[in-house]
Structures are given as structure tokens and as C-alpha cells.
Motif scaffolding. Sequence first.
Motif, PDB file in Angstrom:
ATOM      1  N   ASP A   1     -56.575 -50.572  11.116  1.00 32.62           N
ATOM      2  CA  ASP A   1     -56.004 -50.235   9.811  1.00 32.62           C
ATOM      3  C   ASP A   1     -54.671 -50.948   9.596  1.00 32.62           C
ATOM      4  N   ALA A   2     -53.867 -51.031  10.662  1.00 29.05           N
ATOM      5  CA  ALA A   2     -52.564 -51.701  10.554  1.00 29.05           C
ATOM      6  C   ALA A   2     -52.730 -53.189  10.264  1.00 29.05           C
ATOM      7  N   GLU A   3     -53.722 -53.809  10.909  1.00 30.59           N
ATOM      8  CA  GLU A   3     -53.972 -55.240  10.686  1.00 30.59           C
ATOM      9  C   GLU A   3     -54.484 -55.492   9.273  1.00 30.59           C
ATOM     10  N   LYS A   4     -55.306 -54.546   8.762  1.00 26.21           N
ATOM     11  CA  LYS A   4     -55.794 -54.670   7.392  1.00 26.21           C
ATOM     12  C   LYS A   4     -54.646 -54.596   6.396  1.00 26.21           C
ATOM     13  N   GLU A   5     -53.728 -53.689   6.641  1.00 25.21           N
ATOM     14  CA  GLU A   5     -52.565 -53.550   5.759  1.00 25.21           C
ATOM     15  C   GLU A   5     -51.700 -54.802   5.796  1.00 25.21           C
ATOM     16  N   GLN A   6     -51.574 -55.371   7.004  1.00 26.79           N
ATOM     17  CA  GLN A   6     -50.800 -56.601   7.159  1.00 26.79           C
ATOM     18  C   GLN A   6     -51.451 -57.743   6.389  1.00 26.79           C
ATOM     19  N   LEU A   7     -52.769 -57.834   6.471  1.00 24.50           N
ATOM     20  CA  LEU A   7     -53.507 -58.882   5.769  1.00 24.50           C
ATOM     21  C   LEU A   7     -53.368 -58.721   4.256  1.00 24.50           C
ATOM     22  N   LYS A   8     -53.462 -57.486   3.786  1.00 21.98           N
ATOM     23  CA  LYS A   8     -53.300 -57.231   2.345  1.00 21.98           C
ATOM     24  C   LYS A   8     -51.905 -57.636   1.883  1.00 21.98           C
ATOM     25  N   ALA A   9     -50.892 -57.351   2.695  1.00 20.72           N
ATOM     26  CA  ALA A   9     -49.513 -57.706   2.348  1.00 20.72           C
ATOM     27  C   ALA A   9     -49.352 -59.219   2.256  1.00 20.72           C
ATOM     28  N   GLU A  10     -49.990 -59.945   3.199  1.00 18.95           N
ATOM     29  CA  GLU A  10     -49.920 -61.404   3.177  1.00 18.95           C
ATOM     30  C   GLU A  10     -50.619 -61.969   1.952  1.00 18.95           C
ATOM     31  N   GLN A  11     -51.772 -61.389   1.602  1.00 18.94           N
ATOM     32  CA  GLN A  11     -52.490 -61.848   0.420  1.00 18.94           C
ATOM     33  C   GLN A  11     -51.694 -61.575  -0.852  1.00 18.94           C
ATOM     34  N   LEU A  12     -51.021 -60.418  -0.897  1.00 20.36           N
ATOM     35  CA  LEU A  12     -50.195 -60.074  -2.048  1.00 20.36           C
ATOM     36  C   LEU A  12     -49.029 -61.060  -2.184  1.00 20.36           C
ATOM     37  N   ALA A  13     -48.427 -61.430  -1.041  1.00 21.80           N
ATOM     38  CA  ALA A  13     -47.320 -62.394  -1.049  1.00 21.80           C
ATOM     39  C   ALA A  13     -47.795 -63.747  -1.573  1.00 21.80           C
ATOM     40  N   GLN A  14     -49.012 -64.166  -1.177  1.00 19.80           N
ATOM     41  CA  GLN A  14     -49.575 -65.428  -1.673  1.00 19.80           C
ATOM     42  C   GLN A  14     -49.783 -65.379  -3.178  1.00 19.80           C
ATOM     43  N   GLU A  15     -50.251 -64.240  -3.682  1.00 17.24           N
ATOM     44  CA  GLU A  15     -50.456 -64.090  -5.123  1.00 17.24           C
ATOM     45  C   GLU A  15     -49.135 -64.152  -5.882  1.00 17.24           C
ATOM     46  N   GLU A  16     -48.072 -63.577  -5.285  1.00  9.63           N
ATOM     47  CA  GLU A  16     -46.753 -63.622  -5.921  1.00  9.63           C
ATOM     48  C   GLU A  16     -46.239 -65.058  -5.980  1.00  9.63           C
ATOM     49  N   THR A  17     -46.468 -65.835  -4.905  1.00 10.61           N
ATOM     50  CA  THR A  17     -46.070 -67.234  -4.896  1.00 10.61           C
ATOM     51  C   THR A  17     -46.848 -68.019  -5.944  1.00 10.61           C
ATOM     52  N   ALA A  18     -48.131 -67.692  -6.090  1.00  7.15           N
ATOM     53  CA  ALA A  18     -48.952 -68.358  -7.106  1.00  7.15           C
ATOM     54  C   ALA A  18     -48.403 -68.087  -8.511  1.00  7.15           C
ATOM     55  N   LYS A  19     -47.964 -66.839  -8.760  1.00  9.00           N
ATOM     56  CA  LYS A  19     -47.361 -66.505 -10.061  1.00  9.00           C
ATOM     57  C   LYS A  19     -46.052 -67.271 -10.258  1.00  9.00           C
ATOM     58  N   LEU A  20     -45.299 -67.431  -9.151  1.00  9.88           N
ATOM     59  CA  LEU A  20     -44.022 -68.122  -9.214  1.00  9.88           C
ATOM     60  C   LEU A  20     -44.200 -69.577  -9.640  1.00  9.88           C
ATOM     61  N   ARG A  21     -45.342 -70.182  -9.312  1.00  7.72           N
ATOM     62  CA  ARG A  21     -45.587 -71.580  -9.687  1.00  7.72           C
ATOM     63  C   ARG A  21     -45.489 -71.783 -11.192  1.00  7.72           C
ATOM     64  N   GLU A  22     -45.879 -70.769 -11.957  1.00 11.05           N
ATOM     65  CA  GLU A  22     -45.822 -70.890 -13.408  1.00 11.05           C
ATOM     66  C   GLU A  22     -44.381 -70.824 -13.910  1.00 11.05           C
TER      67      GLU A  22
END
Length: 442
Positions: free
Chosen positions: A400-421
Motif C-alpha cells: 500500500d505504501a509503494e502504491k501511494e508513492q507511485l501515485k504521488a510520483e504520477q501526480l507530480a508528473q501531471e503537475e509538471t505537464a501542466k507547468l509546460r503550458e
Amino acid sequence: MNKFISAAIGGAFAGVIITSQLTGPLIAQETQRIKSTYEHLDLFGDIFERIRSAYVEEVDEEKLIESAISGMLRSLDPHSSYLPPEDFESMQVHTRGEFGGLGIEVTQEQGYVKVVSPIDDTPAANAGVEAGDFITKVDGVTTLGQTLDESVEKMRGPVGSEIVITIAREGVDEPFDLTIVRETIKIRAVRARIESETVVLRVSSFTDQTYRNLEEGLKEKVKEAGGMDAVNGFIIDLRNNPGGLLNQAIRVSDAFLEKGEIVSTRGRQNGSAEHYNATPGDLTEGKPVVILVNGGSASASEIVAGALQDHRRAIVVGTRTFGKGSVQTVMPLQAEGAIRLTTARYYTPSGRSIQALGVSPDILVNQRPPVELTEEEEAEQNRRFEADLAGSLSNDSLSDAEKEQLKAEQLAQEETAKLREQDYQLAYALDILKGLTALDQN
């Protein structure tokens, strides 16, 4: 023996004759040069007197002389200039990075002064000034028709003095007055923030406050991130930074270097060269650094970018910098004004001058504006995944902890993608640091 003595004496006399033949024309040339200079000074005096006595309207003699001085300095290069007392004082305020005032960032809209934002813990913020407010009057005098600089100058003043500003605020029927006591306002030359695992240091100018702001901001954000081990790198954003104090550019460069030359300067006189070297101690403890630059990065900004680039301490990203490779010395005058005179050129550690060439980025990245998505790209953004399907199997390989970590990393990638705009160059720099971190972990 007599023959040797005679020969020696003869040689000495011959030397005197030769020296005389050389120095004679040199003295004559120097005399002629001095004569020509004084003749031109007489010409200036003659023209000044004719303008003063014969021009169609009465002239301000002081302004006429100041204009002549300004023209003389401007003829040298674009950065040499005359600073009348009021301009000299304004320049000193800017380089000190502090002044007596209210503590608001302003712009001009519809002819009035508009508050962009009050600065935290300043008289304006404590008095209740809000972003979006219009300042229609200062001490009862309307700001309509005045330049922004004129209005700002009226709001500045001695620490401890009172000022009354009239505020027009959306949603409030009538303008109202606020009485505020001026305090010492320190301009933040560096603003620090965290993007994902990266500390971003936005350096807007090089004033007396710059290094102090940078060190404090860097340490604060590293602590907020959970320590240096939780940070993957640093971004120094020097875009549209016009420069400022040389000593601050040296201190900022030194903050990221352990040793080696930072910059050298060479003037007109022999022996005028100065070399500035780094001292032990790197605030980032060797973490990767990316510098962002563009055509608005000049002077002190180029010293920092050039020093860290030459030492391979940072990757420079963006577009070519302005290309101002000269040093100006401000020389106060008896009449309370000053002249700003170009006295030296500066060179990066490798010995290159950036004058008129600028610093070329290691990775050329233009600031792309947001673009409209094609139908295919919109469909890709809206695509559903396996996890979105009702009744899909769970992943049994992660805790469960690793899943949460993975979700956090994916969320960070999405935020960076938004930042590109919003800021493509910054997003690119973040991607570089993430890539370097990934390689370092392998």
C-alpha cells in the motif's frame, strides 16, 4: 685602454643623439594634442555662450551643461551616462534594495495606480491594502495623469512619516482613505519555492540583498523539503534579470562552487586586471544545478551563468543572453550627481568575453506559448486506463505504501505537464533534473 674609453663615450653620445631625435617629435605631437584639446574646449565655451545669449528663448544654463555632459558620455558606449542628483539617488535605492515606503507592488491601469500585491508584513499589508485595489490619490493629490514613477516616488519617503492614500476597491461603493506610516521596505531580490523535488531560486536582480536572500531562501526550502537528501537539484532562474552589483554576482556564483576562478576584469591601464576566485563551500552540497536564461539576462546574470557553465557546475538552459560584457564604475561628483563610466571588460573563467555575443545555453529551449490541442491529443488526455474499469484486478506486486508513492510520483508528473503550458523552459529544466536523478540512482 684610451681607445675603449673613447669608444664607450662616443657610443654614449650617439645614444643621446638618437634619443633626442625620437623624443623631439613625440614632445611636439603631445604639445599639439594638448593645444587641440584646449582649442575644442574654447569652441565649446564659444558655442555655449552663443546659445545662452542668442537662442530664441531663454535657456536653463544648468540643463544645457548637463545635456552636453550626457551627450559626451553617451558617445562612448551605451552604458556610460550622467546621473543627475535625483537619478543617482534612485540608483542607490535600487542597488541597496531597501527604502522608506509602504510595501506594495504596483502597476498602472486606466490611468491609476493598481496594486498587484502587498508585500507580507509591511505597512501596506498591515493597513489592509489588497491586491486589485486602485490608488486614486496620494496625500489628496490624484494619481490620474501622473506616470507610475511619479506616483511611486510620492509614496516613498522618510521612515516614520505618514502618508494618506485613497483606495477604490471593487465591491465598495465609495473610495476610502488609509493613513499609513512608512517603514523600511526591503526588496526581495530572490524568491525561492519548491516544484516537486526541486528548489527553484528566482533571482530578479543583483542588489545588496541578493546573496542574503538566496542563502536564506535556499536553506528554508531545503528544510521544508525534508533535508538535502529529499532534494533532487536546484534551478537558478535568471531570465529577464538585467544584472546589478558585481560583488553580488561573485557571491552568488561562489555559493555553488568549491574552487576556481569566477570572473576576471581588465581595464585600460596595465596591471588593472582583477581575478575573483571561489572559496570552499557549496550551499547545495554538490547537487545538480540548472540555470535558466534568456535574452533579458544581462551583465551580472551572465557572470553567474558563464562561471557555472565554464566549471561544468550547471547546465544552462534557455536562449542566448543579452551580451553585456563590460563593467561600469559609478563616480560621485561634487554637485551630488554622478557619472557611470565603463572602466573594464569582464571574462569568464575560460577567458572568453561575452561582449555582444552573450552566453549560449548548453540546451537551446525557446519559451513556447500554450498551443491548442488536436482532437487526437484531447482524446489521449481523456483516455481511460485499466484502473478506471469497473471490477479491474488490483496490483498485487506493490505494498500500500509503494502504491501511494507511485501515485504521488504520477501526480507530480501531471503537475509538471501542466507547468509546460505556463512555463515551458522551467518545466524542461525540471525534467532535466529528474533525468539526472534517475541516472544517478541506477
